[in-house]
Design a protein around this motif. Structure first.
Motif, PDB file in Angstrom:
ATOM      1  N   HIS A 250     -24.908 -12.097   6.505  1.00 18.34           N
ATOM      2  CA  HIS A 250     -26.007 -10.674   6.371  1.00 18.34           C
ATOM      3  C   HIS A 250     -27.526 -11.517   6.881  1.00 18.34           C
TER       4      HIS A 250
ATOM      5  N   ALA B  54     -11.943   1.689  12.287  1.00 16.57           N
ATOM      6  CA  ALA B  54     -12.610   0.247  11.424  1.00 16.57           C
ATOM      7  C   ALA B  54     -13.024  -1.090  12.729  1.00 16.57           C
TER       8      ALA B  54
ATOM      9  N   THR C 127     -23.330  -3.658   6.952  1.00 16.29           N
ATOM     10  CA  THR C 127     -22.388  -2.797   6.349  1.00 16.29           C
ATOM     11  C   THR C 127     -21.562  -1.837   6.668  1.00 16.29           C
ATOM     12  N   GLY C 128     -19.867  -2.063   6.564  1.00 17.26           N
ATOM     13  CA  GLY C 128     -18.886  -1.254   7.195  1.00 17.26           C
ATOM     14  C   GLY C 128     -18.940  -1.345   8.215  1.00 17.26           C
ATOM     15  N   SER C 129     -19.176  -2.338   9.374  1.00 18.70           N
ATOM     16  CA  SER C 129     -19.458  -2.167  10.657  1.00 18.70           C
ATOM     17  C   SER C 129     -18.229  -2.686  11.432  1.00 18.70           C
ATOM     18  N   GLY C 130     -17.416  -2.966  10.731  1.00 21.46           N
ATOM     19  CA  GLY C 130     -15.775  -3.936  10.963  1.00 21.46           C
ATOM     20  C   GLY C 130     -15.679  -5.613  10.842  1.00 21.46           C
ATOM     21  N   LYS C 131     -16.355  -5.502  10.788  1.00 23.99           N
ATOM     22  CA  LYS C 131     -16.602  -7.499  10.576  1.00 23.99           C
ATOM     23  C   LYS C 131     -15.361  -8.255  10.050  1.00 23.99           C
ATOM     24  N   SER C 132     -14.997  -7.424   9.006  1.00 17.47           N
ATOM     25  CA  SER C 132     -14.025  -8.341   7.915  1.00 17.47           C
ATOM     26  C   SER C 132     -13.084  -7.622   8.712  1.00 17.47           C
ATOM     27  N   THR C 133     -12.588  -7.006   9.414  1.00 13.39           N
ATOM     28  CA  THR C 133     -11.159  -6.372  10.014  1.00 13.39           C
ATOM     29  C   THR C 133     -10.765  -6.552  10.835  1.00 13.39           C
TER      30      THR C 133
ATOM     31  N   GLN D 130     -13.961 -13.538   2.075  1.00 17.58           N
ATOM     32  CA  GLN D 130     -15.608 -13.413   0.625  1.00 17.58           C
ATOM     33  C   GLN D 130     -14.835 -13.523  -0.365  1.00 17.58           C
TER      34      GLN D 130
ATOM     35  N   GLU E  73     -18.934 -14.210   5.446  1.00 18.52           N
ATOM     36  CA  GLU E  73     -19.793 -14.622   4.143  1.00 18.52           C
ATOM     37  C   GLU E  73     -20.098 -15.856   3.045  1.00 18.52           C
TER      38      GLU E  73
ATOM     39  N   LYS F  28       0.667  -1.031   0.361  1.00 17.00           N
ATOM     40  CA  LYS F  28      -0.070  -0.183   0.074  1.00 17.00           C
ATOM     41  C   LYS F  28       0.564   1.219   0.245  1.00 17.00           C
TER      42      LYS F  28
ATOM     43  N   TYR G 175      -7.673   2.004   9.375  1.00 14.13           N
ATOM     44  CA  TYR G 175      -7.360   2.881   8.100  1.00 14.13           C
ATOM     45  C   TYR G 175      -6.548   3.861   7.939  1.00 14.13           C
TER      46      TYR G 175
HETATM   47  N1  LIG Z   1      -8.778  -1.137   2.880  1.00 14.97           N
HETATM   48  C1  LIG Z   1      -9.179  -0.615   3.387  1.00 14.97           C
HETATM   49  N2  LIG Z   1      -8.469   0.744   3.875  1.00 14.97           N
HETATM   50  C2  LIG Z   1      -9.363   1.643   4.320  1.00 14.97           C
HETATM   51  N3  LIG Z   1     -10.601   1.520   4.816  1.00 14.97           N
HETATM   52  C3  LIG Z   1     -10.724  -0.093   4.596  1.00 14.97           C
HETATM   53  C4  LIG Z   1     -10.296  -0.789   3.731  1.00 14.97           C
HETATM   54  N4  LIG Z   1     -11.349  -1.907   4.394  1.00 14.97           N
HETATM   55  C5  LIG Z   1     -12.027  -1.596   4.428  1.00 14.97           C
HETATM   56  N5  LIG Z   1     -11.851  -0.218   5.539  1.00 14.97           N
HETATM   57  C6  LIG Z   1     -13.136   0.544   5.954  1.00 14.97           C
HETATM   58  O1  LIG Z   1     -13.025   0.358   6.896  1.00 14.97           O
HETATM   59  C7  LIG Z   1     -15.045  -0.178   7.501  1.00 14.97           C
HETATM   60  C8  LIG Z   1     -14.829  -1.782   8.293  1.00 14.97           C
HETATM   61  O2  LIG Z   1     -14.764  -2.230   6.573  1.00 14.97           O
HETATM   62  P1  LIG Z   1     -15.394  -4.135   6.714  1.00 14.97           P
HETATM   63  O3  LIG Z   1     -14.451  -4.107   5.362  1.00 14.97           O
HETATM   64  O4  LIG Z   1     -14.564  -4.162   8.314  1.00 14.97           O
HETATM   65  O5  LIG Z   1     -16.404  -3.948   7.210  1.00 14.97           O
HETATM   66  P2  LIG Z   1     -18.111  -4.840   7.203  1.00 14.97           P
HETATM   67  O6  LIG Z   1     -18.576  -5.370   8.226  1.00 14.97           O
HETATM   68  O7  LIG Z   1     -16.744  -6.255   6.635  1.00 14.97           O
HETATM   69  O8  LIG Z   1     -18.884  -4.624   5.628  1.00 14.97           O
HETATM   70  P3  LIG Z   1     -19.476  -5.704   4.954  1.00 14.97           P
HETATM   71  O9  LIG Z   1     -20.846  -6.234   5.882  1.00 14.97           O
HETATM   72  O10 LIG Z   1     -20.365  -4.638   3.973  1.00 14.97           O
HETATM   73  O11 LIG Z   1     -18.468  -6.908   4.153  1.00 14.97           O
HETATM   74  C9  LIG Z   1     -15.404   0.816   6.603  1.00 14.97           C
HETATM   75  O12 LIG Z   1     -16.031   1.542   6.859  1.00 14.97           O
HETATM   76  C10 LIG Z   1     -14.490   0.583   5.248  1.00 14.97           C
HETATM   77  O13 LIG Z   1     -15.040   1.414   4.828  1.00 14.97           O
END
Ligand SMILES: Nc1ncnc2c1ncn2[C@@H]1O[C@H](COP(=O)(O)OP(=O)(O)OP(=O)(O)O)[C@@H](O)[C@H]1O
Ligand SMILES: [Mg+2]
Lengths: 267, 284
Positions: free
Chosen positions: B203, B23, B43-49, B91, B170, A3, B13
Motif C-alpha cells: 500500500h 473479486a 482495499t478490496g480491489s482484488g489483489k490478494s485474490t 499477509q 503486504e 466453506k 466469491y
Molecule cells: N473469502 C472471501 N469470501 C468472500 N469475499 C471475499 C473473500 N475474500 C475477499 N473477498 C472480497 O473480494 C474482494 C477482493 O478482496 P481482496 O482480498 O482480493 O482485496 P485486496 O485488494 O487484497 O484488498 P486489501 O488491500 O485490503 O488486502 C473484496 O471486496 C472482498 O470483500
C-alpha cells in the motif's frame, strides 16, 4: 471444501419468515418436530412435507440450500434406510435370499424414517437460514429464562453460545487461510492414507489453536474494558417483539398440525 | 517467455449466494521473468485474490492461468509441483508458524519438496542468513520471537523453497519504518542475488516506486494498467481518482511543474529527484 459447512449460516432476507420473532420461530420449529413424529400415516407425513415446502417457498430460500444442508447427513439417511429395510421382519414377505429378508413393513418404515429425517433436517435448517445467530441465542436466552429460578446460568450459557456462533465464520475463514498458507509451502492435505492426512492437519491445527487462544484473551479484555459483568441488570438494545406475522405463523402451524391429527384418526 | 500469464481470468466469491462478489474480473496479464512487480490497488480491489491464482490456491471461476507456459488446473496432480515454482507469502504470515523450532519451520517447505537432508540444511541456513536471522535463533521456538522476527521466519520458509516466482502480500504491513525498510531491503537483495521474479503487494507507493521495475495497478477487480513506474505514476490524476496516491516526491515535482518550473521527466524516487534538482541547480 471447508466453506460448505452451513451450520449457523444465516441467509439474510426480508420474507415473512425472516421477520418473525425468533422465539416464536424456535417454538414453532419444535412443534414442527413433534408434528413429524405424531404423523404416523403416509398422508400425515405428506402434510409435513407440504408444510416444509410451504415454509421454504415463503422464506425465498433458494432450493440449492436444501441440498446443501442435507449433504452432511447422507450417511445417516442411508444407514437408517438400510437398518429398517433389513432388520424389520414383520409383515408380508417381498424378497428373500439367504438370510436377507425384506418385508413390506420394512420398506414402509424405511421410507417413513428417511422422509422424516429429511424433513426434520430441512425444516430445522430453515430456522438457522432465516434467523441470525445473535437473534437465535437471544431468543434461547429468553425462552430459557424461567430456569434462572433454579439457578441455571442461562445468561452465561447464552453468552457462550453467542460468542461461539460469532466466531464460527471467523474460525472457518482462518482455517482456510492457514490451510492455503501451508499448501503454498507444499503441504499435501488431499492425498494419502488417513494417517497421513491426519498428520497433515498438524500444521493447520497448531496455528489455529494459538490464534484462538490469543483471540479469546483479546475478547475477554475487550469485554472487560466495556464493563461487562454478566447478565445482572443488563438491558438490551434490540427488544424482541411478537407481531402480526407471528400470529399468522402460529395459526398456519396449528392448521397443519390439526390436519395431521385428523388424518391420523380418519385414515 | 512470460513466467505468469493469465487469460480472461475471473473469480467470483460466494457464487449463488446473496454475498456474491466479483473479486477478479477478466484479467489478462503477462509477467516476464526476472521482473520486480509492484502490485497496488485500493482495499478490496482484488489483489490478494488475484495472486492466489498464480500458484493454484484458488481455482478461476473462468479463464486460464499459465505458469512457465504450463496451464494450471489442467492436470490437478501437477498442481503441487507447480506450487514449488511459485512461492506465496500471505499477509501476516507469522500466523502460519507451527513447528517446535525455527529451523524446522523453515525446513517445512523444502521437506515437502522431498529434498535431501543436506540440501535442506543448506537452504535453511542460507535463507535464515538472507533474512537476517542469527544462527542462534534457529533452535528457538518460533512462538518466542518478536513479531518482526516471526515475519522473517515465515518469509524465509517460502524463500527456502527457492521458487522461480516469489509473491509477497503486504510483507511489511504492521511493522515500524525500520522493520519495513529491512524487510523490503531483504526482498530486494533476494531479487538481486537470485534474479527470480518478484511480485510485491504494497500500500506504500514509495516502497513500490523504489523497488519495482513494473507496476500492476488493480482497480475494482480489474487491471487498470501494467507498466513501468514512470508511465504509471505519470497518470497521477487517474490514480488519485481511484483512491491511490502517487509517491510524495512525485507530488512535490508535479506541484513544481504546476508552478511553471519546467521539468521534463517524471520523478518517482527521492534519489532521482535529488539528482535532477542538483543538476538543475548546477546549471543555473
Ligand atoms: N473469502 C472471501 N469470501 C468472500 N469475499 C471475499 C473473500 N475474500 C475477499 N473477498 C472480497 O473480494 C474482494 C477482493 O478482496 P481482496 O482480498 O482480493 O482485496 P485486496 O485488494 O487484497 O484488498 P486489501 O488491500 O485490503 O488486502 C473484496 O471486496 C472482498 O470483500
Ligand atoms: Mg489483500
Amino acid at each position: 471444501m471447508i466453506k460448505d459447512i452451513t451450520i449457523g449460516q444465516f441467509f439474510p432476507g426480508k420474507s415473512p419468515v425472516h421477520r418473525m420473532d425468533p422465539r416464536v420461530k424456535i417454538v414453532l420449529t419444535m412443534v414442527f418436530i413433534i408434528m413429524l413424529f405424531v404423523a404416523d400415516k403416509i398422508w400425515g407425513l405428506l402434510i409435513g412435507i407440504a408444510f416444509t415446502v410451504f415454509a421454504y417457498a415463503i422464506s425465498r430460500i433458494p432450493g440449492k440450500m436444501i441440498l446443501k444442508c442435507l449433504k452432511p447427513i447422507v450417511p445417516i439417511i442411508i444407514f437408517t434406510a438400510v437398518l429398517n429395510l433389513f432388520f424389520i421382519r414383520t409383515g408380508k414377505k417381498l424378497f428373500e435370499a439367504g438370510f436377507i429378508l425384506i418385508t413390506d413393513d420394512g420398506v414402509n418404515t424405511a421410507v417413513f424414517m428417511v422422509v422424516r429425517i429429511i424433513c426434520l433436517i430441512v425444516g430445522t435448517s430453515l430456522l438457522t437460514y432465516t434467523t441470525s445467530p445473535i437473534d437465535l441465542t437471544d431468543a434461547i436466552e429468553r425462552l430459557l429464562s424461567p430456569l434462572k429460578l433454579i439457578k441455571v446460568p442461562v445468561h452465561e450459557l447464552a453468552m457462550m453460545m453467542t460468542i461461539a456462533l460469532r466466531f464460527i465464520p471467523t474460525l472457518i475463514e482462518e482455517t482456510d487461510k492457514i490451510m492455503s498458507a501451508q499448501k503454498a509451502r507444499g503441504a499435501d492435505m488431499e492425498t494419502g492414507s488417513i494417517v497421513k492426512r491426519a498428520r497433515a492437519l498438524v500444521p493447520v491445527l497448531i496455528p489455529l489453536f494459538v490464534s484462538s487462544f490469543r483471540r479469546a484473551e483479546e475478547l475477554a479484555l475487550a469485554m472487560e474494558c466495556r464493563c461487562y459483568h454478566g447478565g445482572e441488570g443488563r438491558t438490551r438494545m434490540k427488544q424482541l417483539k411478537v407481531s402480526c406475522v407471528d400470529f399468522v405463523a402460529v395459526a398456519v402451524t396449528v392448521v397443519f398440525f390439526a390436519g395431521i391429527i385428523v388424518i391420523n384418526h380418519l385414515v | 517467455m512470460a513466467v505468469i500469464k493469465t487469460e480472461n481470468l475471473s473469480y467470483v466469491y460466494g457464487e449463488g449466494t446473496p454475498f456474491r462478489k466479483i473479486a477478479v474480473d477478466n484479467v489478462n496479464i503477462e509477467i516476464e521473468e526476472g521482473e520486480f512487480v509492484g502490485v497496488i490497488g485500493h482495499t478490496g480491489s482484488g489483489k490478494s485474490t488475484l495472486i492466489q491464482h498464480f500458484n493454484g490456491l484458488l481455482r478461476p471461476t473462468s479463464g486460464k492461468v499459465f505458469v512457465d507456459g504450463e496451464e494450471l488446473w489442467k492436470d490437478k496432480s501437477k498442481l503441487r509441483a507447480l506450487r514449488f515454482k511459485v512461492g506465496l507469502v500471505f499477509q501476516y504470515p507469522e500466523y502460519q508458524l507451527f513447528e517446535e523450532t525455527v529451523y524446522k519451520d523453515i525446513a517445512f517447505g523444502p521437506t515437502n519438496m522431498g529434498l535431501s537432508r543436506d540440501e535442506i540444511d543448506r537452504r535453511v541456513r542460507e535463507t535464515a542468513r538472507m533474512v537476517g536471522l542469527s544462527p542462534s535463533l534457529l533452535e528457538k521456538s518460533p512462538f518466542d520471537l518478536s513479531g518482526g522476527q516471526k515475519r522473517r521466519v515465515a518469509i524465509a520458509g517460502v524463500m527456502a523453497m527457492e521458487p522461480k516466482v516469489l509473491i509477497l502480500d503486504e510483507p511489511a504491513s504492521g511493522l515500524d519504518p525500520k522493520g519495513r525498510e529491512q524487510i523490503l531491503g531483504l526482498i530486494r537483495d533476494y531479487h538481486k542475488t537470485t534474479r527470480n521474479t518478484i511480485l510485491l503487494i504494497s500500500h506504500s507507493m514509495e516502497d513500490v516506486a523504489k523497488h519495482s521495475s513494473k507496476i500492476l495497478v488493480m482497480n475494482n477487480a480489474q487491471v487498470f494498467c501494467y507498466d513501468t513506474p514512470q508511465r504509471v505514476f505519470h497518470r497521477a490524476n487517474e490514480l488519485e481518482q481511484m483512491g491511490l496516491a502517487v509517491p510524495q516526491i512525485t507530488r512535490v515535482f508535479n506541484r513544481l511543474k504546476a508552478r511553471g518550473i519546467s521539468i521534463d521527466e517524471d520523478v518517482y524516487t527521492v534519489d532521482f529527484g535529488r539528482k535532477l534538482l542538483l543538476e538543475r541547480l548546477k546549471k543555473e
